[in-house]
Design a protein around this motif. Structure first.
Motif, PDB file in Angstrom:
ATOM      1  N   TYR A   1      -9.029  34.500 -23.901  1.00  0.00           N
ATOM      2  CA  TYR A   1      -7.905  35.290 -23.426  1.00  0.00           C
ATOM      3  C   TYR A   1      -6.689  34.914 -24.252  1.00  0.00           C
TER       4      TYR A   1
ATOM      5  N   ILE B   1      -1.576  37.578 -19.371  1.00  0.00           N
ATOM      6  CA  ILE B   1      -2.763  37.048 -20.045  1.00  0.00           C
ATOM      7  C   ILE B   1      -3.757  38.201 -20.181  1.00  0.00           C
ATOM      8  N   LYS B   2      -4.254  38.392 -21.396  1.00  0.00           N
ATOM      9  CA  LYS B   2      -5.151  39.525 -21.643  1.00  0.00           C
ATOM     10  C   LYS B   2      -6.499  39.069 -22.173  1.00  0.00           C
ATOM     11  N   PHE B   3      -7.518  39.747 -21.718  1.00  0.00           N
ATOM     12  CA  PHE B   3      -8.889  39.477 -22.128  1.00  0.00           C
ATOM     13  C   PHE B   3      -9.094  39.805 -23.603  1.00  0.00           C
TER      14      PHE B   3
ATOM     15  N   HIS C   1     -15.969  38.077 -24.336  1.00  0.00           N
ATOM     16  CA  HIS C   1     -16.859  37.339 -23.445  1.00  0.00           C
ATOM     17  C   HIS C   1     -18.182  37.090 -24.153  1.00  0.00           C
TER      18      HIS C   1
ATOM     19  N   GLN D   1     -20.938  39.618 -25.261  1.00  0.00           N
ATOM     20  CA  GLN D   1     -21.215  40.568 -24.185  1.00  0.00           C
ATOM     21  C   GLN D   1     -20.210  41.716 -24.202  1.00  0.00           C
ATOM     22  N   ASP D   2     -18.972  41.371 -24.495  1.00  0.00           N
ATOM     23  CA  ASP D   2     -17.893  42.357 -24.456  1.00  0.00           C
ATOM     24  C   ASP D   2     -16.789  41.844 -25.352  1.00  0.00           C
TER      25      ASP D   2
ATOM     26  N   SER E   1     -14.207  44.040 -26.218  1.00  0.00           N
ATOM     27  CA  SER E   1     -13.311  45.185 -26.166  1.00  0.00           C
ATOM     28  C   SER E   1     -11.835  44.797 -26.255  1.00  0.00           C
TER      29      SER E   1
ATOM     30  N   PHE F   1      -6.185  31.147 -24.628  1.00  0.00           N
ATOM     31  CA  PHE F   1      -6.927  30.398 -23.616  1.00  0.00           C
ATOM     32  C   PHE F   1      -8.419  30.658 -23.761  1.00  0.00           C
TER      33      PHE F   1
ATOM     34  N   VAL G   1     -21.320  34.699 -13.954  1.00  0.00           N
ATOM     35  CA  VAL G   1     -20.201  35.640 -14.079  1.00  0.00           C
ATOM     36  C   VAL G   1     -19.528  35.898 -12.738  1.00  0.00           C
ATOM     37  N   ARG G   2     -20.190  35.574 -11.636  1.00  0.00           N
ATOM     38  CA  ARG G   2     -19.568  35.787 -10.332  1.00  0.00           C
ATOM     39  C   ARG G   2     -18.679  34.618  -9.917  1.00  0.00           C
ATOM     40  N   ASP G   3     -18.683  33.535 -10.686  1.00  0.00           N
ATOM     41  CA  ASP G   3     -17.857  32.378 -10.358  1.00  0.00           C
ATOM     42  C   ASP G   3     -16.443  32.557 -10.891  1.00  0.00           C
TER      43      ASP G   3
ATOM     44  N   TYR H   1     -13.468  31.280 -13.133  1.00  0.00           N
ATOM     45  CA  TYR H   1     -13.511  30.557 -14.402  1.00  0.00           C
ATOM     46  C   TYR H   1     -12.834  29.197 -14.288  1.00  0.00           C
TER      47      TYR H   1
ATOM     48  N   TYR I   1      -4.751  31.828  -9.327  1.00  0.00           N
ATOM     49  CA  TYR I   1      -4.701  30.611 -10.123  1.00  0.00           C
ATOM     50  C   TYR I   1      -3.295  30.030 -10.030  1.00  0.00           C
TER      51      TYR I   1
ATOM     52  N   MET J   1     -11.025  32.740  -4.719  1.00  0.00           N
ATOM     53  CA  MET J   1     -11.637  34.002  -5.115  1.00  0.00           C
ATOM     54  C   MET J   1     -11.918  34.792  -3.843  1.00  0.00           C
TER      55      MET J   1
ATOM     56  N   GLY K   1     -16.836  46.827 -19.372  1.00  0.00           N
ATOM     57  CA  GLY K   1     -17.997  46.652 -20.223  1.00  0.00           C
ATOM     58  C   GLY K   1     -18.628  45.298 -20.024  1.00  0.00           C
ATOM     59  N   SER K   2     -17.960  44.451 -19.280  1.00  0.00           N
ATOM     60  CA  SER K   2     -18.458  43.094 -19.083  1.00  0.00           C
ATOM     61  C   SER K   2     -18.699  42.884 -17.603  1.00  0.00           C
ATOM     62  N   ASN K   3     -19.608  42.029 -17.278  1.00  0.00           N
ATOM     63  CA  ASN K   3     -19.850  41.747 -15.866  1.00  0.00           C
ATOM     64  C   ASN K   3     -18.630  41.155 -15.182  1.00  0.00           C
ATOM     65  N   TYR K   4     -17.784  40.499 -15.987  1.00  0.00           N
ATOM     66  CA  TYR K   4     -16.693  39.810 -15.341  1.00  0.00           C
ATOM     67  C   TYR K   4     -15.517  39.669 -16.287  1.00  0.00           C
ATOM     68  N   LYS K   5     -14.661  40.642 -16.280  1.00  0.00           N
ATOM     69  CA  LYS K   5     -13.524  40.652 -17.186  1.00  0.00           C
ATOM     70  C   LYS K   5     -12.292  40.701 -16.306  1.00  0.00           C
ATOM     71  N   LEU K   6     -11.410  39.720 -16.430  1.00  0.00           N
ATOM     72  CA  LEU K   6     -10.256  39.622 -15.554  1.00  0.00           C
ATOM     73  C   LEU K   6      -9.052  40.354 -16.119  1.00  0.00           C
TER      74      LEU K   6
ATOM     75  N   PHE L   1      -5.062  40.287 -15.510  1.00  0.00           N
ATOM     76  CA  PHE L   1      -4.058  39.408 -14.914  1.00  0.00           C
ATOM     77  C   PHE L   1      -2.754  40.140 -14.656  1.00  0.00           C
ATOM     78  N   GLY L   2      -2.044  39.670 -13.633  1.00  0.00           N
ATOM     79  CA  GLY L   2      -0.656  40.045 -13.463  1.00  0.00           C
ATOM     80  C   GLY L   2       0.226  39.116 -14.286  1.00  0.00           C
TER      81      GLY L   2
END
Lengths: 113, 113
Positions: free
Chosen positions: A35, A43-45, A48, A55-56, A58, A91, A98-100, A102, B36, B48, B96-101, B103-104
């Motif tokens: 990120y 904070i931007k993705f 992954h 995986q991604d 994008s 970061f 993936v369900r946890d 980070y 967080y 979460m 596109g990802s199982n888990y992509k956050l 953020f604010g």
């Protein structure tokens, strides 16, 4: 357990140079994320990894950014050539599933002058 | 585009006060909402939330999700100076990802003695 470690903590480079950031995830975490926080923004993705596979990706801004995770352990993020707008805090985070939620590293502050 | 909005952006209180931080979101394929705390460097995981109306609690901190209103609140009771930090809200959607956050921008909380 050791947390997510990032190296270096701060890097100052000139525009046009190359910089490589490193992330060591928590041992056994298959999922690794990059990120970025640019000054004044969220904070931007970026991307992954699941083990060594992307995986991604994008969120990668452009083809000056290259991320690798050979062998599915640590990851590197290379910026070549760096531009002024690449300055920010990068970061890395990891998770077992993936369900946890980070676990984040402390970040690398990149300053391009 | 997915969006997370936090309010207020900044808050200054005295020790012992109770604060409520807000987070609203617009995402496709909502999976979960995470809070967080970021003090100096690494954001550290607080909660979460995946189900609406179920409060999660950890000491003086608690949080609840309202999927109908697309929002969450983080409460801190009897604040202490050590609670001073940026509190980040993030939402996980599939994309596109199982888990992509997403953020604010965060809420900067300052607790004065």
């Amino acid at each position: 357990e050791a947390g997510v470690t990032q190296f270096p903590s701060h890097s100052v480079i000139e525009k046009g140079q190359t910089v490589t950031l490193r992330c060591d995830p928590i041992s056994g975490h298959d999922n690794l994320y990059w990120y970025r926080r640019v000054m004044g923004k969220e904070i931007k993705f970026l991307l992954h990894f699941v083990k060594e596979s992307k995986q991604d990706e994008s969120g990668m801004p452009n083809n000056r950014f290259l991320a690798e995770r050979t062998g599915g352990t640590y990851s590197t993020l290379k910026v070549q050539p760096a531009e002024l707008e690449d300055s920010g805090v990068y970061f890395c985070a990891s998770s077992q599933d993936v369900r946890d939620g980070y676990t984040f590293g402390s970040g690398t502050r990149l300053t391009v002058v | 585009e997915d969006k997370v909005v936090q309010s207020p952006l900044s808050l200054v209180v005295h020790e012992g006060d109770t604060v409520t931080l807000n987070c609203s979101y617009e995402v496709t394929n909502f999976r979960s909402l995470l809070w967080y705390k970021q003090e100096k460097k690494a954001p550290t995981f607080l909660f979460m939330l995946t189900s609406s109306g179920i409060e999660k609690k950890s000491g003086r901190l608690s949080s609840i999700l309202d999927k109908k209103e697309l929002s969450s609140i983080l409460n801190i009771t009897a604040t202490q100076t050590g609670d001073s930090a940026i509190y980040l809200c993030a939402v996980g959607g599939s994309g596109g990802s199982n888990y992509k956050l997403t953020f604010g921008k965060g809420t900067l909380l300052t607790v004065n003695p």
